[in-house]
Design a protein around this motif. Sequence first.
Motif, PDB file in Angstrom:
ATOM      1  N   ARG A 218      -6.831  -8.297   0.651  1.00 49.60           N
ATOM      2  CA  ARG A 218      -5.808  -7.278   0.876  1.00 49.60           C
ATOM      3  C   ARG A 218      -5.998  -6.096  -0.061  1.00 49.60           C
ATOM      4  O   ARG A 218      -5.807  -4.939   0.312  1.00 49.60           O
ATOM      5  CB  ARG A 218      -4.433  -7.883   0.668  1.00 49.60           C
ATOM      6  CG  ARG A 218      -3.291  -6.876   0.773  1.00 49.60           C
ATOM      7  CD  ARG A 218      -2.180  -7.244  -0.217  1.00 49.60           C
ATOM      8  NE  ARG A 218      -1.096  -6.275  -0.142  1.00 49.60           N
ATOM      9  CZ  ARG A 218      -1.015  -5.228  -0.939  1.00 49.60           C
ATOM     10  NH1 ARG A 218      -1.946  -4.981  -1.850  1.00 49.60           N
ATOM     11  NH2 ARG A 218       0.015  -4.390  -0.845  1.00 49.60           N
ATOM     12  N   ARG A 219      -6.365  -6.383  -1.309  1.00 48.05           N
ATOM     13  CA  ARG A 219      -6.555  -5.313  -2.292  1.00 48.05           C
ATOM     14  C   ARG A 219      -7.741  -4.416  -1.942  1.00 48.05           C
ATOM     15  O   ARG A 219      -7.769  -3.236  -2.288  1.00 48.05           O
ATOM     16  CB  ARG A 219      -6.776  -5.897  -3.678  1.00 48.05           C
ATOM     17  CG  ARG A 219      -5.554  -6.545  -4.300  1.00 48.05           C
ATOM     18  CD  ARG A 219      -5.811  -6.894  -5.752  1.00 48.05           C
ATOM     19  NE  ARG A 219      -6.081  -5.682  -6.524  1.00 48.05           N
ATOM     20  CZ  ARG A 219      -7.264  -5.365  -7.049  1.00 48.05           C
ATOM     21  NH1 ARG A 219      -8.314  -6.142  -6.833  1.00 48.05           N
ATOM     22  NH2 ARG A 219      -7.415  -4.267  -7.753  1.00 48.05           N
ATOM     23  N   LYS A 220      -8.730  -4.980  -1.266  1.00 50.21           N
ATOM     24  CA  LYS A 220      -9.930  -4.215  -0.928  1.00 50.21           C
ATOM     25  C   LYS A 220      -9.725  -3.333   0.298  1.00 50.21           C
ATOM     26  O   LYS A 220     -10.497  -2.422   0.547  1.00 50.21           O
ATOM     27  CB  LYS A 220     -11.102  -5.164  -0.674  1.00 50.21           C
ATOM     28  CG  LYS A 220     -11.568  -5.909  -1.923  1.00 50.21           C
ATOM     29  CD  LYS A 220     -12.706  -6.868  -1.584  1.00 50.21           C
ATOM     30  CE  LYS A 220     -13.175  -7.640  -2.811  1.00 50.21           C
ATOM     31  NZ  LYS A 220     -14.241  -8.611  -2.460  1.00 50.21           N
ATOM     32  N   LEU A 221      -8.677  -3.658   1.063  1.00 49.62           N
ATOM     33  CA  LEU A 221      -8.428  -2.898   2.284  1.00 49.62           C
ATOM     34  C   LEU A 221      -7.729  -1.578   1.965  1.00 49.62           C
ATOM     35  O   LEU A 221      -7.051  -1.445   0.962  1.00 49.62           O
ATOM     36  CB  LEU A 221      -7.549  -3.712   3.235  1.00 49.62           C
ATOM     37  CG  LEU A 221      -8.125  -5.062   3.683  1.00 49.62           C
ATOM     38  CD1 LEU A 221      -7.113  -5.775   4.556  1.00 49.62           C
ATOM     39  CD2 LEU A 221      -9.430  -4.875   4.425  1.00 49.62           C
ATOM     40  N   ALA A 222      -7.890  -0.623   2.846  1.00 51.24           N
ATOM     41  CA  ALA A 222      -7.213   0.671   2.697  1.00 51.24           C
ATOM     42  C   ALA A 222      -6.484   0.972   3.991  1.00 51.24           C
ATOM     43  O   ALA A 222      -6.956   1.749   4.826  1.00 51.24           O
ATOM     44  CB  ALA A 222      -8.228   1.764   2.380  1.00 51.24           C
ATOM     45  N   PRO A 223      -5.328   0.336   4.216  1.00 49.18           N
ATOM     46  CA  PRO A 223      -4.601   0.540   5.471  1.00 49.18           C
ATOM     47  C   PRO A 223      -4.269   2.013   5.698  1.00 49.18           C
ATOM     48  O   PRO A 223      -3.938   2.734   4.762  1.00 49.18           O
ATOM     49  CB  PRO A 223      -3.319  -0.280   5.270  1.00 49.18           C
ATOM     50  CG  PRO A 223      -3.651  -1.258   4.198  1.00 49.18           C
ATOM     51  CD  PRO A 223      -4.623  -0.559   3.306  1.00 49.18           C
ATOM     52  N   ALA A 224      -4.357   2.440   6.935  1.00 42.99           N
ATOM     53  CA  ALA A 224      -3.995   3.810   7.287  1.00 42.99           C
ATOM     54  C   ALA A 224      -2.503   3.854   7.555  1.00 42.99           C
ATOM     55  O   ALA A 224      -2.030   3.313   8.554  1.00 42.99           O
ATOM     56  CB  ALA A 224      -4.780   4.261   8.512  1.00 42.99           C
ATOM     57  N   PHE A 225      -1.743   4.447   6.641  1.00 49.38           N
ATOM     58  CA  PHE A 225      -0.296   4.522   6.805  1.00 49.38           C
ATOM     59  C   PHE A 225       0.036   5.614   7.814  1.00 49.38           C
ATOM     60  O   PHE A 225       0.463   6.701   7.478  1.00 49.38           O
ATOM     61  CB  PHE A 225       0.376   4.817   5.456  1.00 49.38           C
ATOM     62  CG  PHE A 225       0.331   3.668   4.505  1.00 49.38           C
ATOM     63  CD1 PHE A 225       1.429   2.833   4.360  1.00 49.38           C
ATOM     64  CD2 PHE A 225      -0.801   3.403   3.750  1.00 49.38           C
ATOM     65  CE1 PHE A 225       1.395   1.770   3.474  1.00 49.38           C
ATOM     66  CE2 PHE A 225      -0.844   2.349   2.868  1.00 49.38           C
ATOM     67  CZ  PHE A 225       0.249   1.519   2.732  1.00 49.38           C
ATOM     68  N   GLY A 226      -0.198   5.319   9.046  1.00 44.80           N
ATOM     69  CA  GLY A 226       0.085   6.273  10.100  1.00 44.80           C
ATOM     70  C   GLY A 226       0.700   5.520  11.255  1.00 44.80           C
ATOM     71  O   GLY A 226       1.904   5.407  11.377  1.00 44.80           O
ATOM     72  N   THR A 227      -0.147   4.940  12.076  1.00 44.30           N
ATOM     73  CA  THR A 227       0.362   4.103  13.158  1.00 44.30           C
ATOM     74  C   THR A 227       0.978   2.836  12.585  1.00 44.30           C
ATOM     75  O   THR A 227       1.808   2.194  13.225  1.00 44.30           O
ATOM     76  CB  THR A 227      -0.785   3.697  14.099  1.00 44.30           C
ATOM     77  OG1 THR A 227      -1.758   2.944  13.356  1.00 44.30           O
ATOM     78  CG2 THR A 227      -1.445   4.918  14.684  1.00 44.30           C
ATOM     79  N   MET A 228       0.562   2.463  11.361  1.00 45.60           N
ATOM     80  CA  MET A 228       1.052   1.272  10.671  1.00 45.60           C
ATOM     81  C   MET A 228       0.728  -0.011  11.441  1.00 45.60           C
ATOM     82  O   MET A 228       1.322  -1.053  11.200  1.00 45.60           O
ATOM     83  CB  MET A 228       2.567   1.340  10.443  1.00 45.60           C
ATOM     84  CG  MET A 228       3.038   2.588   9.711  1.00 45.60           C
ATOM     85  SD  MET A 228       2.440   2.697   8.018  1.00 45.60           S
ATOM     86  CE  MET A 228       3.390   1.424   7.245  1.00 45.60           C
TER      87      MET A 228
END
Length: 362
Positions: A218-228
């Motif tokens: 989870r820490r390595k991921l970079a979620p795109a806070f857009g469509t969520m």
Amino acid sequence: MEGIKNTSTEEFVSVDLNDFFDKPEEINDQDAEIEALSPHQKEMYDHIISVAKTVDPVKYEVFEERMRDLQKLAESIANFPSLLERHNLSGGERTPQSLIDSLIKHQPEGDITLQLPSKATLGKGFLVAKIHTFSSLYKFAKSIKQPDAVWQELQQETITLMCSLLAEDVYLNLLHDPAIPLEFKQELAMRLLLLWEHRTDQNVSDIAPTLLKIWTARRKLAPAFGTMMGTSELLMLSMQLDDQWTTFMKAKLGDTGVSQAMEEFLFGISHEQILQLKEILKTKGIPAIGRDEVSNFLGVHIKADAGLDYRDFYSLYTVRRDNARVRERMHLPGPHKTIEDYFIQFVMEQEKEKQNNDSFAK
């Protein structure tokens, strides 16, 4: 035998604990005391302490003193009545069965510390002290440049101990869930008794490596806070982990509660903040933002990311746990359990199914 409430009929029905365990009233346990260290933990400790004695005598004395304190704590807790035996206490007779009945039937709102056996509460403090001890050993091993395998093993042990703390919360949460069958609650209650008695849980030890992998991924991921939506992130997360987690994702991610709990875990913010952020970005016509921008858009400080420190792991879990409890109590939309609740419940259900299949095969 005292009855147990059946949530589907609101009637009390008699349940024989023999259906679940070999000895209902007194569980034969030749080693019921809490041990300061398991054999594997002692092996790790003996190795690092022998190194400390040579390279840092001051730290050596500190660690030895800490271990003596842990041993005293373990001995003190062992003086309290065993939870796995029959006892005549001031409040009346107590047996493993009566404790299990109480855990299942009496789930009051609010903090339940005063509802728990003294041994359970004292043991929790002992476990916290042990977690801190192994964390110190891990940091020391890393600082003196011990082989990676040495400090990684100490780190894994620290996380495993922390997961035992987490599992206690999860078991209590699941006991409070009216949708869970009585048979499953019997097993949950029994696991709690064993955890309180020994402050170890082999099932948690088996799950802990997966939970650490989930947290690390989870820490390595970079979620795109857009469509969520996090679809690509969930795919990446599952690909990096073991079959147990992948099976869980395939089986349960379609459930609304599980997907919402996974969103909270993945994005590091609450369900309510996720909905708020979605609306803000939609209104402003912004396709995506990074983790470091979340606080600015929501107008409050959000610790959306955290390190590998076990305190961050547990702290952010408790935030999601407390939020879920409030939603459940207030009948609010959003996840009423954490992803850890769902995952541990799923693993237990899989184990139970396997046991039933094995018994049927015989």
